[in-house]
Design a protein around this motif. Structure first.
Motif, PDB file in Angstrom:
ATOM      1  N   VAL A  49       0.851  -1.180   0.000  1.00  0.00           N
ATOM      2  CA  VAL A  49       0.000   0.000   0.000  1.00  0.00           C
ATOM      3  C   VAL A  49       0.890   1.234   0.000  1.00  0.00           C
ATOM      4  N   PRO A  50       0.369   2.390  -0.402  1.00  0.00           N
ATOM      5  CA  PRO A  50       1.183   3.618  -0.364  1.00  0.00           C
ATOM      6  C   PRO A  50       1.616   3.949   1.069  1.00  0.00           C
ATOM      7  N   ARG A  51       2.849   4.412   1.206  1.00  0.00           N
ATOM      8  CA  ARG A  51       3.328   4.801   2.532  1.00  0.00           C
ATOM      9  C   ARG A  51       2.512   5.945   3.107  1.00  0.00           C
ATOM     10  N   GLY A  52       1.977   6.783   2.229  1.00  0.00           N
ATOM     11  CA  GLY A  52       1.141   7.875   2.703  1.00  0.00           C
ATOM     12  C   GLY A  52      -0.102   7.384   3.432  1.00  0.00           C
ATOM     13  N   ARG A  53      -0.635   6.239   3.006  1.00  0.00           N
ATOM     14  CA  ARG A  53      -1.787   5.663   3.690  1.00  0.00           C
ATOM     15  C   ARG A  53      -1.411   5.193   5.090  1.00  0.00           C
ATOM     16  N   VAL A  54      -0.235   4.580   5.212  1.00  0.00           N
ATOM     17  CA  VAL A  54       0.235   4.125   6.521  1.00  0.00           C
ATOM     18  C   VAL A  54       0.464   5.314   7.440  1.00  0.00           C
ATOM     19  N   ALA A  55       1.076   6.380   6.914  1.00  0.00           N
ATOM     20  CA  ALA A  55       1.337   7.566   7.725  1.00  0.00           C
ATOM     21  C   ALA A  55       0.036   8.188   8.222  1.00  0.00           C
ATOM     22  N   ALA A  56      -0.952   8.285   7.339  1.00  0.00           N
ATOM     23  CA  ALA A  56      -2.228   8.875   7.737  1.00  0.00           C
ATOM     24  C   ALA A  56      -2.945   8.016   8.773  1.00  0.00           C
ATOM     25  N   PHE A  57      -2.916   6.697   8.565  1.00  0.00           N
ATOM     26  CA  PHE A  57      -3.553   5.793   9.527  1.00  0.00           C
ATOM     27  C   PHE A  57      -2.854   5.868  10.878  1.00  0.00           C
ATOM     28  N   ARG A  58      -1.523   5.926  10.860  1.00  0.00           N
ATOM     29  CA  ARG A  58      -0.766   6.021  12.109  1.00  0.00           C
ATOM     30  C   ARG A  58      -1.140   7.296  12.865  1.00  0.00           C
ATOM     31  N   THR A  59      -1.181   8.418  12.174  1.00  0.00           N
ATOM     32  CA  THR A  59      -1.530   9.682  12.826  1.00  0.00           C
ATOM     33  C   THR A  59      -2.928   9.619  13.419  1.00  0.00           C
ATOM     34  N   LEU A  60      -3.868   9.086  12.649  1.00  0.00           N
ATOM     35  CA  LEU A  60      -5.255   9.003  13.127  1.00  0.00           C
ATOM     36  C   LEU A  60      -5.360   8.129  14.373  1.00  0.00           C
ATOM     37  N   ILE A  61      -4.705   6.982  14.368  1.00  0.00           N
ATOM     38  CA  ILE A  61      -4.816   6.050  15.495  1.00  0.00           C
ATOM     39  C   ILE A  61      -4.218   6.648  16.758  1.00  0.00           C
ATOM     40  N   TYR A  62      -3.044   7.257  16.650  1.00  0.00           N
ATOM     41  CA  TYR A  62      -2.417   7.804  17.851  1.00  0.00           C
ATOM     42  C   TYR A  62      -3.160   9.041  18.360  1.00  0.00           C
ATOM     43  N   LEU A  63      -3.711   9.829  17.467  1.00  0.00           N
ATOM     44  CA  LEU A  63      -4.543  10.947  17.919  1.00  0.00           C
ATOM     45  C   LEU A  63      -5.801  10.435  18.607  1.00  0.00           C
ATOM     46  N   PHE A  64      -6.342   9.320  18.109  1.00  0.00           N
ATOM     47  CA  PHE A  64      -7.518   8.756  18.772  1.00  0.00           C
ATOM     48  C   PHE A  64      -7.170   8.275  20.173  1.00  0.00           C
ATOM     49  N   VAL A  65      -5.998   7.665  20.341  1.00  0.00           N
ATOM     50  CA  VAL A  65      -5.594   7.215  21.670  1.00  0.00           C
ATOM     51  C   VAL A  65      -5.568   8.395  22.641  1.00  0.00           C
ATOM     52  N   ALA A  66      -5.004   9.521  22.203  1.00  0.00           N
ATOM     53  CA  ALA A  66      -4.977  10.710  23.057  1.00  0.00           C
ATOM     54  C   ALA A  66      -6.397  11.190  23.364  1.00  0.00           C
ATOM     55  N   ALA A  67      -7.261  11.202  22.353  1.00  0.00           N
ATOM     56  CA  ALA A  67      -8.640  11.615  22.575  1.00  0.00           C
ATOM     57  C   ALA A  67      -9.388  10.643  23.471  1.00  0.00           C
ATOM     58  N   ASP A  68      -9.074   9.363  23.338  1.00  0.00           N
ATOM     59  CA  ASP A  68      -9.738   8.350  24.149  1.00  0.00           C
ATOM     60  C   ASP A  68      -9.473   8.577  25.634  1.00  0.00           C
TER      61      ASP A  68
END
Length: 315
Positions: free
Chosen positions: A9-28
């Motif tokens: 998959v494109p590395r950009g997809r991995v980067a975006a998913f990583r950012t979203l997941i870690y931001l969700f952890v902080a929000a959680d």
């Protein structure tokens, strides 16, 4: 099978998913599970750790322990969202969030909507470095996303299995949704409940949808996205009727989406550049000002397009 598990998959997809997941952890920590910090006021003998908590073993939560985990996890999750030190910060966030969940779920209630998120946190450190907008492909990142997708679908399929295992066929014909509406239903749910047999039909539909969820892996890309859209619409109805969000599960389910196309920072820069006042420069004859044209940024590759390198300049 290996080729499917490691589909690049494109590395950009991995980067975006990583950012979203870690931001969700902080929000959680501050929005969805701040109540975990209140567990320190519960007597220690009521702490019945999950199997993993007994196997390690982990200490009984204290005020100091929970406070240290909360602030450390919040800071590390925000740092990990930047993409820096993906392995070091990724493993640290995974370990701390796992302990946070063990504390949360060791007092009699276990939420199954956390499974996909926990798997995502466990596999993201293995994806390596990835930058937003990078169209080059990575098998390591593809494996991380695929494993998360499998966890998301297992959440549905195993939920149906649990319903039939513990509730039997009575779960389908009983008053499960009716009780949920009485406990936490909305005005919309009250209207739906008035339609004869509609709740029974909905219970059959829920189990059928969960049992058939693995079909998503056998669909063409366009139909796969449509089915994932149906998954999200199902949860939107769930929130609107019985106010259950499944927010961690919804965050993990973004592993199915072409997130490399979503680049809010780039869009914001373009918007600011478009709205910025134009500078006046002297005209060629010196008679008056000439407007300096704004330069538009070069178009970026979309989706799974890979930039072509080394193409001859001539026809």
């Amino acid at each position: 099978m290996t080729r499917w598990l490691t589909e690049a998959v494109p590395r950009g997809r991995v980067a975006a998913f990583r950012t979203l997941i870690y931001l969700f952890v902080a929000a959680d920590l501050v929005i969805f599970t701040p109540w975990v910090r209140t567990r320190v006021s519960v007597p220690g003998d009521l702490y019945q750790p999950l199997l993993i908590g007994r196997a390690l073993p982990l200490p009984t939560p204290t005020e100091t322990l929970v406070t240290v985990i909360f602030w450390s996890l919040l800071a590390l999750a925000l740092l990990a969202a930047t993409g820096r030190a993906p392995r070091l910060l990724g493993w640290a966030v995974c370990a701390l969030y796992l302990e946070w969940m063990i504390i949360a779920m060791s007092y009699g209630k276990v939420d199954h909507d956390r499974f996909g998120l926990l798997v995502a946190l466990a596999v993201l450190p293995t994806a390596g470095r990835a930058r937003h907008g990078d169209a080059t492909r990575t098998e390591a990142g593809g494996w991380a996303l695929r494993v998360t997708q499998i966890a998301v679908i297992c959440t549905y399929f195993l939920a149906a299995f649990a319903k039939l295992r513990f509730g039997g066929l009575d779960w389908l014909t009983g008053s499960v949704l009716a009780r949920a509406i009485i406990r936490r239903g909305t005005d919309l749910a009250d209207l739906i409940a008035q339609v004869p047999y509609l709740l029974i039909v909905a219970q059959f539909g829920i189990v059928a949808f969960e049992l058939l969820s693995p079909v998503v892996f056998f669909l063409p890309p366009r139909w796969r996205l449509a089915m994932v859209g149906f998954f999200y619409s199902f949860h939107a109805v769930t929130i609107a009727t019985i106010t259950i969000s499944f927010a961690p599960h919804l965050a993990a389910m973004t592993s199915f989406l072409p997130l490399e196309r979503v680049r809010p920072l780039v869009w914001a820069r373009r918007l600011v550049g478009r709205n910025a006042p134009r500078r006046d420069v002297p005209g060629p004859s010196g008679d008056g000002p000439a407007v300096e044209p704004a330069s538009d940024p070069a178009p970026e590759p979309l989706g799974d397009q890979v930039p072509v390198v080394g193409r001859p300049a001539g026809p």
